[in-house]
Design an enzyme around this catalytic site. Structure first.
Site, PDB file in Angstrom:
ATOM      1  N   HIS A 124       0.858  -1.189   0.000  1.00  0.00           N
ATOM      2  CA  HIS A 124       0.000   0.000   0.000  1.00  0.00           C
ATOM      3  C   HIS A 124       0.896   1.241   0.000  1.00  0.00           C
ATOM      4  O   HIS A 124       1.925   1.279   0.694  1.00  0.00           O
ATOM      5  CB  HIS A 124      -0.916  -0.014   1.229  1.00  0.00           C
ATOM      6  CG  HIS A 124      -1.932   1.090   1.208  1.00  0.00           C
ATOM      7  ND1 HIS A 124      -1.632   2.376   1.604  1.00  0.00           N
ATOM      8  CD2 HIS A 124      -3.224   1.111   0.807  1.00  0.00           C
ATOM      9  CE1 HIS A 124      -2.717   3.133   1.460  1.00  0.00           C
ATOM     10  NE2 HIS A 124      -3.694   2.383   0.978  1.00  0.00           N
ATOM     11  N   GLU A 126       0.782   4.059   1.406  1.00  0.00           N
ATOM     12  CA  GLU A 126       1.105   4.631   2.723  1.00  0.00           C
ATOM     13  C   GLU A 126       2.170   3.798   3.433  1.00  0.00           C
ATOM     14  O   GLU A 126       3.106   4.351   4.044  1.00  0.00           O
ATOM     15  CB  GLU A 126      -0.172   4.694   3.579  1.00  0.00           C
ATOM     16  CG  GLU A 126       0.103   5.288   4.959  1.00  0.00           C
ATOM     17  CD  GLU A 126      -1.093   5.194   5.890  1.00  0.00           C
ATOM     18  OE1 GLU A 126      -2.234   5.379   5.441  1.00  0.00           O
ATOM     19  OE2 GLU A 126      -0.865   4.941   7.092  1.00  0.00           O
TER      20      GLU A 126
END
Ligand code: SF4
Length: 310
Positions: A124, A126
């Site tokens: 991901h 992030e």
């Protein structure tokens, strides 16, 4: 048919800020304007900006030297900032402040000599950004099994952090496993899951017992949207994550009396309203709006844009 419209749903403060930042940057600098990764994980939002000349890139070297780049709400690793500087780019940082908070915690723990156990989903955006803050001090853990398999002594100096868009319940299970194995572990008082993720999950949890079917508006790569659909399914309800009403299948609706509608933090309200209108027009649905929690959070535009605005 009755529709229960969950509140809060849809755009969070970080997504609002990132989209406003891109609008403002377009006004100030025009095109070509580059965004590192998707500005937010939503197909409609990305397509709309793409049509206006915004170029989304996955590598900084796709941007011509001297160009303007905006970092998405999910944040970037320091090596990306460095690569931008080396290419002489004008960088605008639209990272959500709640993601930045996790980055700063990672830097602090690493400086203090902790091994950081980051609870999150591999790959991901992030998580990639947070790992990049202290690549030699952070290990990713995705479930209880990975906690047990960690190659660390039980008395290791460890800290934990979490991705901001996790399932609250799943994160709690992993944190409990970490605390059991490493009673000395330090970390945030509970977790780093953001207010928007928590509130949207809380609304689904509260309202799902009344529903036969749950429709979550959001894109398949939106972590917090996926978690909403999973949460509804874990309560034994049929639940679908859809980008728009066009994905709704007639057979999903057959025999359904109450449909709960919600939206992930990156899904625009208009896709929710299209879905509501469709159910009202085609299935004679009535709408009941239910507010589980009020939200009044706002984030300022990035410093780079504020300075130019004045
Ligand atoms: S979901 Fe949470 S962390 Fe992500 S942009 Fe929104 S407020 Fe920030």
């Amino acid at each position: 048919m009755k529709i229960i419209l969950a509140n809060p749903r849809g755009f969070c403060a970080g997504v609002n800020m990132a989209i406003e930042s891109l609008e403002r940057a377009l006004e100030l600098f025009g095109t070509p304007l580059y965004v590192y990764h998707e500005i937010v994980h939503n197909r409609h939002v990305v397509d709309r900006f793409r049509k206006r000349g915004v170029v989304f890139v996955d590598h900084i070297d796709e941007i011509p030297s001297g160009g303007t780049v905006l970092y998405s709400a999910h944040g970037v690793a320091p090596e990306i900032r460095k690569a931008s500087q080396e290419r002489n780019l004008r960088a605008i940082d639209a990272t959500c402040p709640l993601v930045t908070k996790v980055h700063l915690e990672a830097v602090r723990f690493a400086k203090e000599g902790y091994t950081i156990l980051l609870i999150g989903h591999e790959g991901h955006d992030e998580v990639v950004g947070t790992l990049g803050e202290a690549p030699h001090s952070i290990l990713l853990v995705q479930d209880e099994r990975e906690v047990a398999a960690l190659d660390l002594p039980d008395d290791a100096k460890v800290a934990f952090l979490t991705q901001t868009t996790l399932s609250v319940d799943d994160a709690e299970i992993i944190i409990r496993a970490l605390r059991k194995r490493f009673p000395q572990i330090v970390g945030p008082s509970r977790d780093d899951i953001c207010y928007a993720t928590q509130n949207r999950q809380e609304a689904v949890k509260d309202l799902v017992p009344e529903a036969d079917l749950v429709l979550v508006l959001g894109s398949q790569n939106s972590s917090n949207s996926l978690r909403l659909a999973e949460l509804a399914k874990s309560h034994g309800r049929a639940a679908y994550l859809i980008d728009s009403v066009h994905e709704v299948k007639d057979e999903w609706l057959r025999g359904m009396e109450t449909v709960l509608i919600t939206a992930g933090a990156s899904a625009p309200e208009e896709v929710v309203q299209e879905c509501v209108s469709f159910l009202c027009e085609r299935h004679g649905a009535t709408v009941e709006s239910r507010t589980v929690r009020e939200e009044h959070v706002q984030f300022p535009l990035p410093r780079e844009l504020r300075l130019i605005s004045v």
